[in-house]
Design an enzyme around this catalytic site. Structure first.
Site, mmCIF file in Angstrom:
data_model
loop_
_atom_site.group_PDB
_atom_site.id
_atom_site.type_symbol
_atom_site.label_atom_id
_atom_site.label_comp_id
_atom_site.label_asym_id
_atom_site.label_seq_id
_atom_site.Cartn_x
_atom_site.Cartn_y
_atom_site.Cartn_z
ATOM 1 C CB SER A 82 44.029 10.839 35.499
ATOM 2 O OG SER A 82 45.029 10.138 34.837
ATOM 3 C CE LYS A 131 41.275 6.520 38.119
ATOM 4 N NZ LYS A 131 42.177 7.678 37.906
ATOM 5 C CB SER A 162 44.342 6.848 34.591
ATOM 6 O OG SER A 162 44.086 7.643 35.735
HETATM 7 N N1 GLN Z 1 48.661 10.505 31.868
HETATM 8 C C1 GLN Z 1 49.465 10.777 33.031
HETATM 9 C C2 GLN Z 1 50.285 9.557 33.372
HETATM 10 O O1 GLN Z 1 50.238 8.635 32.643
HETATM 11 C C3 GLN Z 1 48.613 11.197 34.171
HETATM 12 C C4 GLN Z 1 47.910 10.091 34.827
HETATM 13 C C5 GLN Z 1 47.101 10.541 36.007
HETATM 14 O O2 GLN Z 1 46.793 11.725 36.156
HETATM 15 N N2 GLN Z 1 46.801 9.592 36.871
HETATM 16 O O3 GLN Z 1 50.957 9.510 34.341
#
Ligand code: GLN
Length: 484
Positions: A175, A76, A151
């Site tokens: 995410s 990532k 994400s």
């Molecule tokens: N969807 C969540 C957010 O927008 C989690 C994102 C994540 O785990 N990095 O913060």
């Protein structure tokens, strides 16, 4: 070759069925041909990958290989990679070439793994659909109008489309698990402190945790063997022995006590999803586990608490991007104030700005007690819910997401509609527990994620149950509609 798992590829390399150069070239060709539509990679490291593969082949012939030597994978784009752009999905870091490796990056290098490139993601890991990346949206291999989740949508989509056998990812509120669920792959968020955060670009430091995305639990176990390590450069990394996560995959799960939280099977969950998750639970019951209903009464408060704590921490973490030391700098600043203002205005996207504003507000002197302190108190109640649940059960099971993959732009103008995507995943991060998502069914031709939540440092159990489930089901072998 692209349909093989990491475990199979590792055996194939050892047996000399193909070389790492051939394997790497095969995946690079697939990326070149197919990623124009999926957009799961921000950077492809063609030359670096081929020279890493050549070095791996030499190690293999010298009898000096580990299970990962010569295996292609992807990072990532949140993990710093020395000499290779690390953008975190943001214009702010479009010009950032780290002078050092994250601990996770160097752990893979030490094993002789081959990094194919850096995967796309929501900007600074904020989002659930991958629509907030500066490098454009990622499409879900299960449908070109569908989001891959976020994400870590690039990592999940790349694994689902067989553009890489596995990829690293991070999870602050879901995410790793949510995109894994939406793309039909296997993802594990370890216990907070299990994987070093050194060199992993910070979003919300008390919640962020790196982990694997792969096709099977066995591959996720192989990845965690490399990712987990004690690191004194991350003060929240726990000094604790790293077990061989592959050695317990075949343990029997007979007699294991598994809890189904009634709050996870509420009207928030799509009815067809509910049915699929129940069917998956029955399979696990057939393997000898005892299933019982439990309660996690503060589940509903997890999203509001998270959306105070995560923005608060992000507003502090992202203050380092000031246009001075690294990252985007505006042209011809008038003075220092103008430099800060314009560099940040130009460098950050809308969602990141929204979070910084909310976070700075929640931490301000007049509102700290009403918001931040309150959210931390709720966080403790959520942790206590899990502590009492784990007195009765060994593992918790439920859905990963309320619905399968949704369409682009479908969450409309209200950003909080998107926030509810993580209703079942966020409480795990607030408590610091390990959580996993595995393919557990299909609804309308789209994958359904089954979520497993374990007690602290009980990753082996999550992987064990997932592996046993994958031995008797076929959901993890389904190939996405748009995968050639
Ligand atoms: N969807 C969540 C957010 O927008 C989690 C994102 C994540 O785990 N990095 O913060």
């Amino acid at each position: 070759m692209h349909n093989k798992t990491v475990a199979e590829l590792s055996k194939g390399l050892a047996a000399g069925e193909y070389s790492s150069v051939e394997l790497t070239q095969h995946f690079l060709t697939r990326i070149a041909e197919q990623d124009t539509t999926i957009n799961s990679f921000i950077t492809v490291c063609e030359n670096e990958a081929l020279s890493e593969a050549k070095a791996a082949d030499e190690k293999i012939s010298a009898g000096d290989a580990t299970p990962w030597t010569g295996i292609p994978f992807a990072h990532k784009d949140i993990f710093c990679t020395q000499g290779v752009k690390t953008s975190c999905g943001s214009k702010m870091l479009d010009n950032f070439i780290p002078p050092y490796d994250a601990t996770v990056t160097s752990n893979f290098k030490q094993q002789g793994a081959v990094c194919l490139g850096k995967t796309n993601m929501d900007e600074f890991a904020m989002g659930s659909s991958n629509e907030s990346s500066y490098y454009g949206k990622v499409t879900n291999p299960w449908g070109e109008n569908l989001v891959p989740g976020g994400s870590s949508g690039g990592s999940a989509a790349a694994v689902a489309a067989r553009l890489t056998p596995a990829a690293t990812a991070t999870d602050t509120g879901g995410s790793i698990r949510q995109p894994s669920a939406l793309c039909g792959v296997t993802g594990l968020k370890p216990t907070y402190g299990r994987v070093s955060r050194y060199g992993m670009i910070a979003f919300a430091s008390s919640l962020d945790q790196g982990g694997p995305i792969a096709r099977t639990a066995e591959d996720a176990a192989m990845m965690l063997n490399v990712m987990a390590s004690y690191d004194k450069r991350d003060s929240t990394c726990i000094e604790r022995e790293v077990p061989d996560y592959t050695s317990t995959l075949n343990n029997s799960i007979e007699g294991m006590n598994i809890g189904l939280p009634k709050e996870f099977f509420s009207d928030k969950l799509d009815a067809k999803m509910q049915q699929q998750v129940q069917n998956a639970v029955k399979e696990i019951e057939k393997l000898g586990a005892n299933i019982k209903e439990i309660s996690l009464p503060h589940t509903e408060l997890s999203v509001p608490a998270y959306y105070i704590i995560a923005p608060a921490e992000c507003s502090a973490n992202l203050s380092r991007f000031d246009g001075v030391r690294y990252g985007h700098r505006c042209d011809n600043p008038k003075d220092l104030e103008d430099l800060y203002m314009r560099s940040r205005t130009e460098g950050f996207g809308d969602e990141v700005k929204r979070r910084i504003l909310v976070g700075a507000y929640a931490l301000s002197a007049g509102f700290y007690d009403a918001y931040y302190r309150k959210a931390q108190q709720v966080r403790r109640l959520i942790k206590n819910d899990f502590t009492s649940a784990f007195k009765d059960v060994d593992l918790i099971i439920g859905p990963t997401t309320p619905s399968p993959a949704f369409g682009f732009n479908s969450k409309g103008a209200d950003p909080t509609a998107m926030y509810l995507e993580d209703i079942f995943t966020i409480s795990t991060n607030l408590a610091g527990l390990p959580g996993m998502s595995i393919p557990g069914g299909m609804v309308n031709g789209l994958p359904v994620g089954l979520q497993l939540i374990g007690n602290y440092f009980d990753e082996s159990r999550l992987l064990n149950v997932s592996h046993q489930f994958q031995k008797v089901t076929d959901w993890h072998n389904k190939t996405p509609t748009n995968c050639r």
